[in-house]
Scaffold this motif. Structure first.
Motif, short mmCIF file in Angstrom:
data_model
loop_
_atom_site.label_atom_id
_atom_site.label_comp_id
_atom_site.label_asym_id
_atom_site.label_seq_id
_atom_site.Cartn_x
_atom_site.Cartn_y
_atom_site.Cartn_z
N ASP A 163 11.24 6.63 -13.15
CA ASP A 163 9.78 6.68 -13.21
C ASP A 163 9.24 5.59 -12.28
OD1 ASP A 163 7.28 7.54 -14.11
OD2 ASP A 163 7.21 6.07 -15.71
N GLY A 164 7.94 5.63 -12.04
CA GLY A 164 7.28 4.59 -11.28
C GLY A 164 5.89 4.37 -11.84
N GLY A 165 5.64 3.17 -12.38
CA GLY A 165 4.34 2.92 -13.01
C GLY A 165 3.78 1.56 -12.62
N GLU A 166 2.47 1.45 -12.76
CA GLU A 166 1.77 0.23 -12.35
C GLU A 166 1.88 -0.86 -13.42
OE1 GLU A 166 -0.59 1.12 -15.61
OE2 GLU A 166 0.32 2.50 -14.18
N GLU A 167 1.70 -2.10 -12.97
CA GLU A 167 1.50 -3.24 -13.86
C GLU A 167 0.43 -4.12 -13.21
OE1 GLU A 167 4.58 -5.36 -15.71
OE2 GLU A 167 5.94 -3.65 -15.89
N PRO A 168 -0.78 -4.14 -13.75
CA PRO A 168 -1.86 -4.96 -13.16
C PRO A 168 -1.69 -6.42 -13.53
CG PRO A 168 -2.66 -3.84 -15.13
CD PRO A 168 -1.25 -3.38 -14.92
N GLU A 169 -1.51 -7.27 -12.53
CA GLU A 169 -1.23 -8.68 -12.80
C GLU A 169 -1.97 -9.58 -11.81
OE1 GLU A 169 2.89 -9.60 -13.33
OE2 GLU A 169 3.35 -7.65 -14.24
N ILE A 170 -2.02 -10.85 -12.16
CA ILE A 170 -2.45 -11.88 -11.24
C ILE A 170 -1.21 -12.56 -10.69
CG2 ILE A 170 -3.81 -13.99 -10.95
CD1 ILE A 170 -5.43 -11.44 -11.69
N ALA A 171 -1.18 -12.79 -9.38
CA ALA A 171 -0.05 -13.45 -8.75
C ALA A 171 -0.50 -14.77 -8.15
CB ALA A 171 0.56 -12.56 -7.66
N GLY A 172 0.36 -15.78 -8.27
CA GLY A 172 0.15 -17.02 -7.55
C GLY A 172 0.80 -16.91 -6.18
N ILE A 173 0.12 -17.42 -5.15
CA ILE A 173 0.62 -17.35 -3.78
C ILE A 173 0.95 -18.78 -3.33
CG2 ILE A 173 0.18 -16.47 -1.47
CD1 ILE A 173 -0.08 -14.34 -3.70
N TYR A 174 2.17 -19.01 -2.87
CA TYR A 174 2.65 -20.37 -2.60
C TYR A 174 3.35 -20.44 -1.24
CZ TYR A 174 2.11 -20.39 -7.67
OH TYR A 174 1.61 -20.25 -8.93
N LEU A 175 3.29 -21.62 -0.64
CA LEU A 175 4.02 -21.93 0.57
C LEU A 175 4.78 -23.24 0.34
CD1 LEU A 175 4.74 -21.43 3.56
CD2 LEU A 175 2.63 -22.65 4.17
#
Length: 331
Positions: A163-175
């Motif tokens: 199957d393929g399904g969504e997961e709505p999330e907030i992501a932190g972006i880092y360097l």
């Protein structure tokens, strides 16, 4: 402040910034990675770094989205140096469900699953005092930058998937800086696309189910994460919404602090390699799969929250079943 990247008229990459409704091109900046690298080198914030650059013409972010010209809000020239990871069992869900769950759990603690045990551990010690580590969250790996899909581009479910399904999330972006220190650029919407049918077969299949593409953006919020985020996750089929539900995020709706989740990711030296980009997804409590919805080829996932600008939209593409098995050649 929101930062994005898009394909310019010359076929290259431009960076846009906006405070409010109008986005402007940032002159003299080749990429978000370039901008963040300069800020780290100069010991400034991204906002301070931007003040050293003039702004070009205004652009319409929604129009760029309609033209499929929006790119990931940050990328790396070598995809192997971008890491997509995440945490689970970090969000509380509704208060009524949580109260009912607690009552049932206290009645018979011996029936708790490992998932529920980890969730309860987060409730008990996921928000430690500042400067102190709390309990470890669930953690998973999704892949490197080859799995990072631009807004508007298809999320491809492989031939072997269930199957393929969504997961709505907030992501932190880092360097990661030259000295191995992680620097947070900001936060973005993300679709932590997963195979929930495979995961349901056996929880030990979680690692397999997470090795799927993911998308994030289109814009990075360069600001502290709001405590209470109220967004919407939807699936469109032939232009019509077939499923829609609110999702909550932010620490007011989580069992862990962002600082605790960051600590337990970056405590590993592996994830503190200079120049690497990290996109770390913080979990969710809302899935269409939980409502017995099965996305079909061509359906469009749409994730939105007011603080994060333009919605994140990606169609689903299902790879036809393959014949045979993968083979390894012997040298």
């Amino acid at each position: 402040m929101l930062i994005s990247q898009f394909k310019n008229d010359a076929g290259g990459v431009s960076v846009a910034v906006r405070n409010g409704t109008e986005a402007m091109v940032v002159d003299g900046v080749s990429s978000t990675l370039d901008l963040a690298s300069r800020a780290i080198k100069d010991g400034t914030t991204i906002a301070q770094c931007l003040r050293a650059h003039s702004l070009g013409p205004a652009i319409d972010i929604e129009a760029l989205a309609a033209e499929d010209r929006l790119l990931l809000p940050i990328s790396h020239p070598d995809p192997a140096h971008m890491h997509l990871t995440g945490t689970g069992l970090t969000h509380l869900g509704s208060a009524s469900t949580r109260d009912a769950m607690h009552a049932a759990n206290k009645a018979d603690p011996s029936t708790l699953t490992d998932s529920m045990k980890i969730f309860n551990m987060g409730l008990e010690n996921g928000k430690p005092e500042p400067g102190k580590p709390g309990v470890q969250p669930e953690w998973f790996y999704k892949g490197n930058g080859t799995c990072a899909i631009s807004p508007g581009a298809p999320l491809v479910s492989p031939a072997f998937a269930d199957d393929g399904g969504e997961e709505p999330e907030i992501a932190g972006i880092y360097l990661i800086g030259d000295d191995g220190s992680p620097f947070r650029i900001g936060f973005a919407l993300s679709n932590e696309f997963s195979d929930h049918v495979m995961e349901r077969v056996n929880y030990l299949y979680l690692a397999h189910s997470k090795l799927r593409p993911a998308s994030f953006g289109p814009e990075i919020l360069v600001a502290p994460l709001p405590d209470d985020i109220r967004g919407t996750s939807a699936i469109r089929r032939d232009g019509e919404i077939i499923w829609e539900k609110p999702f909550l995020s932010g620490e007011a709706n989580m069992s862990h602090t962002i600082a605790n989740l960051e600590h337990h990711h970056f405590k590993y030296e592996l994830f503190r390699q200079p120049g690497d980009i990290h996109v770390h997804m913080f979990g969710t409590a809302t899935l269409s799969f939980a409502d017995q919805v099965r996305a079909e080829n061509g359906d469009v996932f749409e994730i939105s929250a007011p603080q994060f600008g333009v919605p994140l939209r990606n169609p689903l593409a299902i790879t036809p079943p393959a014949s045979g098995v993968a083979s390894v050649k012997v040298l």
